[in-house]
Scaffold this motif. Structure first.
Motif, PDB file in Angstrom:
ATOM      1  N   GLU A 135     -14.163   6.733  -8.830  1.00 32.63           N
ATOM      2  CA  GLU A 135     -13.863   8.099  -8.411  1.00 32.63           C
ATOM      3  C   GLU A 135     -14.554   9.156  -9.266  1.00 32.63           C
ATOM      4  O   GLU A 135     -14.851  10.239  -8.764  1.00 32.63           O
ATOM      5  N   GLY A 164      -7.102   5.822  -6.508  1.00 29.39           N
ATOM      6  CA  GLY A 164      -5.758   6.300  -6.833  1.00 29.39           C
ATOM      7  C   GLY A 164      -5.560   6.513  -8.323  1.00 29.39           C
ATOM      8  O   GLY A 164      -4.609   7.173  -8.739  1.00 29.39           O
ATOM      9  N   THR A 165      -6.442   5.952  -9.138  1.00 33.48           N
ATOM     10  CA  THR A 165      -6.298   6.107 -10.583  1.00 33.48           C
ATOM     11  C   THR A 165      -7.102   7.292 -11.109  1.00 33.48           C
ATOM     12  O   THR A 165      -6.865   7.774 -12.203  1.00 33.48           O
ATOM     13  N   VAL A 175      -7.753   0.132  -3.033  1.00 34.12           N
ATOM     14  CA  VAL A 175      -6.546   0.655  -3.660  1.00 34.12           C
ATOM     15  C   VAL A 175      -6.288  -0.116  -4.956  1.00 34.12           C
ATOM     16  O   VAL A 175      -6.225  -1.355  -4.956  1.00 34.12           O
ATOM     17  N   ASP A 176      -6.166   0.608  -6.041  1.00 27.79           N
ATOM     18  CA  ASP A 176      -6.022  -0.021  -7.351  1.00 27.79           C
ATOM     19  C   ASP A 176      -4.800  -0.931  -7.422  1.00 27.79           C
ATOM     20  O   ASP A 176      -3.756  -0.649  -6.846  1.00 27.79           O
ATOM     21  N   PHE A 179      -1.017   0.079  -7.852  1.00 27.29           N
ATOM     22  CA  PHE A 179      -0.142   0.446  -6.731  1.00 27.29           C
ATOM     23  C   PHE A 179       0.433  -0.785  -6.034  1.00 27.29           C
ATOM     24  O   PHE A 179       1.470  -0.708  -5.388  1.00 27.29           O
ATOM     25  N   ASP A 208       5.809   3.232  -5.425  1.00 25.37           N
ATOM     26  CA  ASP A 208       4.542   2.578  -5.098  1.00 25.37           C
ATOM     27  C   ASP A 208       4.435   2.301  -3.601  1.00 25.37           C
ATOM     28  O   ASP A 208       3.367   2.396  -3.005  1.00 25.37           O
ATOM     29  N   LEU A 215       3.591   5.630  -1.977  1.00 20.99           N
ATOM     30  CA  LEU A 215       2.205   6.006  -2.274  1.00 20.99           C
ATOM     31  C   LEU A 215       1.211   5.160  -1.485  1.00 20.99           C
ATOM     32  O   LEU A 215       0.257   5.678  -0.899  1.00 20.99           O
ATOM     33  N   THR A 216       1.477   3.859  -1.446  1.00 22.90           N
ATOM     34  CA  THR A 216       0.577   2.958  -0.716  1.00 22.90           C
ATOM     35  C   THR A 216       0.582   3.300   0.774  1.00 22.90           C
ATOM     36  O   THR A 216      -0.475   3.364   1.409  1.00 22.90           O
ATOM     37  N   ILE A 236      -1.482   6.429   1.263  1.00 19.49           N
ATOM     38  CA  ILE A 236      -2.925   6.157   1.157  1.00 19.49           C
ATOM     39  C   ILE A 236      -3.431   5.502   2.443  1.00 19.49           C
ATOM     40  O   ILE A 236      -4.489   5.858   2.963  1.00 19.49           O
TER      41      ILE A 236
END
Ligand code: C2E
Ligand code: MG
Ligand code: MG
Ligand code: MG
Length: 277
Positions: free
Chosen positions: A149, A179-180, A198-199, A202, A212, A215-216, A219
């Motif tokens: 990112e 995401g990080t 996706v890291d 998560f 989590d 958030l997932t 995303i």
């Protein structure tokens, strides 16, 4: 080339001779030798279709097969390589090794390679990558670059133009460890990106961790709206897989399917899984 190295050594000599600088310098020199002596190897970890568990690609992950110290993982030497242009040379070696491995895999399989932000400082990046791909007669759309990112935040014109150039050539572009970092949603829309990875942070505590989970889910919804593919990193359990499938996450990678393994193991795995109906 030799002149460049000499200059760098001289620069270090003039700096304060801190232990850290010295030890990094010796790792750097040793790593340079390792690159020339063929001590670097790629391991391969499958990226699977979560609904079928069949591989759609592999991520190439570098290791250093040290003659005395044994197998060294990238966290121990990539950050050192990133402090100099060595990372650029390693990066081209990785692409070359991936191109050589590619014909061994079935034609629908792609290979992802990790590209450090520093490599994008090389104005020749796109040109040299294309040269290597031509040289090995590799199909561009079977190669994906994983970037971080940070590359998207620093909106450097050269980076964007290299990325667009490589995307137009046919390469896939994935955002690694998504995401990080701090990439903005508007950047995701204008950048030439095909996939979000996706890291693992998560995925780790799914499906029990409510935060989590939310958030997932968010995303995944966002990625669908932006028409980006999603790969969940670090899938280790059937429960995580089931949650991801239920939320329309199509692809995953993690120890649940396979650890990163040497090329011959990855080929045997592919044959075994793809033949199984
Ligand atoms: P990454 O690109 O995010 O790669 C994923 C890392 O997570 C790999 O570690 C992989 O072995 C590990 N992993 C995969 N599945 C699981 C899982 O289910 N559980 C857990 N706990 N871990 C899992 P690895 O191979 O040690 O690589 C670490 C990082 O080093 C990579 O993170 C990448 O940023 C960097 N790296 C690796 N190869 C290269 C390379 O060729 N070039 C550059 N520039 N960086 C590389
Ligand atoms: Mg990666
Ligand atoms: Mg990653
Ligand atoms: Mg990572």
């Amino acid at each position: 080339h030799a002149k460049q190295k000499g200059k760098r050594r001289f620069m270090f000599y003039n700096n304060s001779m801190e232990a850290l600088v010295k030890s990094n310098l010796s790792v750097e020199l040793e790593l340079n030798k390792a690159l020339k002596n063929g001590e670097l190897v790629l391991f391969y970890q499958p990226i699977v279709d979560l609904t079928t568990s069949k591989p759609i690609g592999f991520e190439a992950l570098i290791r250093w097969q040290h003659p005395e110290k044994g197998l060294i993982f990238p966290d121990a030497f990539i950050p050192v390589a990133e402090q100099s242009n060595l990372i650029t040379e390693i990066g081209y070696w990785v692409l070359e090794a991936a191109c050589k491995a590619l014909p061994n895999f079935p034609p629908h399989i792609h290979i992802s390679i990790n590209v450090s932000a520093r490599q994008f400082m090389d104005p020749q990046l796109a040109t040299r990558m294309k040269q290597i791909i031509y040289q090995y007669h590799a199909t561009p759309n079977r190669i994906t670059l994983e970037i971080t990112e940070t590359l998207l935040i620093e909106n450097i014109e050269q980076v964007v133009s290299s990325l667009k150039n490589l995307r137009d050539f046919g390469l896939g572009i994935s955002v690694d460890d998504f995401g990080t970092g701090h990439s903005s949603l508007s950047k995701l829309k204008v950048m030439p990106i095909s996939t979000l990875k996706v890291d693992r942070a998560f995925i780790m505590d799914l499906p029990d961790n409510k935060e989590d989970k939310e958030l997932t889910e968010a995303i995944l919804v966002m990625a669908q709206k932006l028409q980006l593919k999603v790969v969940a990193e670090g899938v280790e359990t059937a429960e995580q897989r089931d949650f991801l499938v239920a939320n329309q996450c199509n692809f995953g990678q993690g120890y649940y399917f396979s650890k990163p393994v040497p090329l011959d193991h990855a080929l045997a795995y592919t044959e075994r899984i793809l033949i199984k109906k």
